[in-house]
Design a protein around this motif. Structure first.
Motif, PDB file in Angstrom:
ATOM      1  N   HIS A  41     -18.291  -2.305   0.981  1.00  0.00           N
ATOM      2  CA  HIS A  41     -19.530  -1.562   1.450  1.00  0.00           C
ATOM      3  C   HIS A  41     -20.423  -1.649   0.360  1.00  0.00           C
ATOM      4  N   PRO A  42     -21.986  -1.757   0.603  1.00  0.00           N
ATOM      5  CA  PRO A  42     -22.666  -1.562  -0.591  1.00  0.00           C
ATOM      6  C   PRO A  42     -23.060   0.008  -1.077  1.00  0.00           C
ATOM      7  N   THR A  43     -23.327  -0.176  -2.490  1.00  0.00           N
ATOM      8  CA  THR A  43     -23.681   1.170  -2.996  1.00  0.00           C
ATOM      9  C   THR A  43     -24.914   1.600  -2.985  1.00  0.00           C
ATOM     10  N   TYR A  44     -25.420   2.670  -2.112  1.00  0.00           N
ATOM     11  CA  TYR A  44     -26.655   2.947  -2.146  1.00  0.00           C
ATOM     12  C   TYR A  44     -27.134   4.118  -2.941  1.00  0.00           C
ATOM     13  N   HIS A  45     -26.199   4.960  -3.239  1.00  0.00           N
ATOM     14  CA  HIS A  45     -25.966   6.059  -4.016  1.00  0.00           C
ATOM     15  C   HIS A  45     -24.966   6.084  -4.948  1.00  0.00           C
ATOM     16  N   PRO A  46     -25.169   6.616  -6.223  1.00  0.00           N
ATOM     17  CA  PRO A  46     -23.930   6.424  -7.248  1.00  0.00           C
ATOM     18  C   PRO A  46     -22.852   7.475  -6.960  1.00  0.00           C
ATOM     19  N   LEU A  47     -23.067   8.633  -6.626  1.00  0.00           N
ATOM     20  CA  LEU A  47     -22.505   9.860  -6.333  1.00  0.00           C
ATOM     21  C   LEU A  47     -21.917  10.039  -4.964  1.00  0.00           C
ATOM     22  N   ILE A  48     -22.206   9.475  -3.853  1.00  0.00           N
ATOM     23  CA  ILE A  48     -21.785   9.782  -2.703  1.00  0.00           C
ATOM     24  C   ILE A  48     -21.943   8.481  -1.665  1.00  0.00           C
ATOM     25  N   PHE A  69     -17.402  11.393  -2.378  1.00  0.00           N
ATOM     26  CA  PHE A  69     -18.460  11.833  -3.325  1.00  0.00           C
ATOM     27  C   PHE A  69     -17.662  12.334  -4.587  1.00  0.00           C
ATOM     28  N   HIS A  70     -18.436  11.993  -5.556  1.00  0.00           N
ATOM     29  CA  HIS A  70     -18.029  12.181  -7.167  1.00  0.00           C
ATOM     30  C   HIS A  70     -18.299  13.795  -7.357  1.00  0.00           C
ATOM     31  N   PRO A  71     -17.200  14.573  -8.272  1.00  0.00           N
ATOM     32  CA  PRO A  71     -17.472  15.945  -8.512  1.00  0.00           C
ATOM     33  C   PRO A  71     -18.886  16.286  -9.111  1.00  0.00           C
ATOM     34  N   ASP A  72     -19.618  15.106  -9.896  1.00  0.00           N
ATOM     35  CA  ASP A  72     -20.638  15.481 -10.503  1.00  0.00           C
ATOM     36  C   ASP A  72     -21.898  15.514  -9.500  1.00  0.00           C
ATOM     37  N   LEU A  73     -21.688  15.087  -8.255  1.00  0.00           N
ATOM     38  CA  LEU A  73     -22.732  15.571  -7.151  1.00  0.00           C
ATOM     39  C   LEU A  73     -23.269  16.695  -7.197  1.00  0.00           C
ATOM     40  N   ILE A  74     -22.016  17.782  -7.088  1.00  0.00           N
ATOM     41  CA  ILE A  74     -22.498  19.125  -6.836  1.00  0.00           C
ATOM     42  C   ILE A  74     -22.524  19.936  -8.156  1.00  0.00           C
ATOM     43  N   SER A 114     -33.668  14.415  -3.463  1.00  0.00           N
ATOM     44  CA  SER A 114     -32.610  13.764  -2.727  1.00  0.00           C
ATOM     45  C   SER A 114     -31.276  14.508  -2.987  1.00  0.00           C
ATOM     46  N   LYS A 115     -31.255  15.064  -4.223  1.00  0.00           N
ATOM     47  CA  LYS A 115     -29.507  15.546  -4.561  1.00  0.00           C
ATOM     48  C   LYS A 115     -29.716  16.960  -3.482  1.00  0.00           C
ATOM     49  N   GLN A 116     -31.005  17.728  -3.569  1.00  0.00           N
ATOM     50  CA  GLN A 116     -30.945  19.181  -2.725  1.00  0.00           C
ATOM     51  C   GLN A 116     -30.594  18.834  -1.245  1.00  0.00           C
ATOM     52  N   VAL A 117     -31.233  17.731  -0.885  1.00  0.00           N
ATOM     53  CA  VAL A 117     -31.147  17.373   0.760  1.00  0.00           C
ATOM     54  C   VAL A 117     -29.675  17.010   1.061  1.00  0.00           C
ATOM     55  N   ILE A 118     -29.054  16.057   0.200  1.00  0.00           N
ATOM     56  CA  ILE A 118     -27.628  15.661   0.273  1.00  0.00           C
ATOM     57  C   ILE A 118     -26.797  16.783   0.446  1.00  0.00           C
ATOM     58  N   VAL A 119     -26.882  17.495  -0.733  1.00  0.00           N
ATOM     59  CA  VAL A 119     -25.898  18.921  -1.080  1.00  0.00           C
ATOM     60  C   VAL A 119     -25.936  19.674   0.028  1.00  0.00           C
ATOM     61  N   ALA A 120     -27.178  19.823   0.544  1.00  0.00           N
ATOM     62  CA  ALA A 120     -27.432  20.911   1.806  1.00  0.00           C
ATOM     63  C   ALA A 120     -26.616  20.310   2.999  1.00  0.00           C
TER      64      ALA A 120
END
Length: 298
Positions: free
Chosen positions: A19-26, A100-105, A157-163
């Motif tokens: 699968h391609p990597t679109y985002h490094p953390l999720i 998802f990587h722990p760094d995401l949150i 981006s981060k706020q929307v993804i984490v929400a």
């Protein structure tokens, strides 16, 4: 020869899943795209939420097995080592998985209460069994996260993804609450076995040889993870397993206190306390008076 892989990054898992990597953390992956492999051991360094579509083999974590039942969510966390067991030819997996990587949150509000999502430390045979409607809700959450990962990364981006991730986990809490209710008969059977094991423990020599009854001891005896066991008992009784154990301890102590041939210290040691002062402190906390005062009053 057995093969293993370390999933220490989202890109590593994406490569494994073709699968391609679109985002490094999720990432949200379609499992049907995975290529045949001979992996037997998976070392998790990231979080994963898997919605399986068909049976592709048995997954073992610790003493528990999970048969990849259709429509079941399974949760994995960093530090877990998973073992794939299958005597059949490789079959193409079906379903979705979010990693998802722990760094995401880190630094987010979600991180501050992430420990409340106990299901990340449940055993694999304690997965969340979803109805068709519930599956659609989970798939919709996956889709929203996937859509956002494919957008160019900006300051939102981060706020929307984490929400959206937090919304997904909230639905998981709701559906687990429903599962505890709909499996009431099974749960009551576990509660009865817990009470029986606890009563047997307190009337044996285990308190003197092993020590105070511990939550982990009974979870292991019932082949449950400590967190799943704790959540189940809390749903059934309104008390945590520790609170339940302490009530039983105090009941046993009250019976022993009526035997005035025994000192309070002897009673404390018989119940598994290393120090009589700890027993006295717990007794007063639960009953309102010390063991000696309780003896005099009765």
């Amino acid at each position: 020869m057995e093969h293993s892989i370390n999933f220490d990054s989202v890109s590593t898992y994406n490569k494994f899943g073709n699968h391609p990597t679109y985002h490094p953390l999720i990432s949200v992956l379609d499992l049907s795209r995975a290529k045949p492999n001979q992996i037997k051991h998976m070392h998790m360094g990231i979080y994963a939420i898997s919605l399986k579509g068909v049976k592709v083999g048995d997954l073992r974590y610790g003493k528990g097995h999970y048969d990849f039942q259709e429509g079941t969510l399974v949760f994995f966390s960093p530090g877990q080592v998973l073992h794939i067991e299958s005597n059949e030819e490789w079959r193409q997996p079906q379903g979705l998985i979010l990693v998802f990587h722990p760094d995401l949150i880190r630094g987010t509000n979600l991180a501050r209460h992430f420990h409340e999502y106990n299901f990340f430390s449940y055993k694999v045979n304690e997965g969340l069994h979803l109805s068709e409607d519930e599956q659609e809700i989970i798939k919709d959450c996956f889709a929203k996260i996937e859509t956002e990962t494919k957008r160019p990364i900006d300051k939102h981006s981060k706020q929307v993804i984490v929400a959206n991730l937090e919304l997904l986990l909230t639905y998981c809490v709701r559906f687990y609450d429903r599962q505890f209710i709909t499996r009431e008969t099974v749960n009551k059977g576990i509660l009865e076995r817990f009470e029986s094991l606890l009563n047997g423990y307190l009337t044996s020599d285990k308190p003197q040889t092993i020590g105070l009854p511990a939550v982990k001891y009974f979870a292991d005896e019932l082949n449950l993870s400590a967190n799943y066991f704790g959540d189940l008992i809390k749903k059934e009784t309104g008390k945590t397993p520790l609170e339940f154990i302490q009530l039983k301890l105090i009941d046993a102590a009250k019976e022993k206190i009526f035997d005035d041939r025994k000192t309070i210290s002897q009673i404390a040691y018989e119940l598994g306390f290393k120090y009589p002062s700890h027993f006295t402190r717990l007794f007063k906390q639960q009953v309102g008076v010390t063991p000696n005062e309780y003896r005099r009053l009765n």
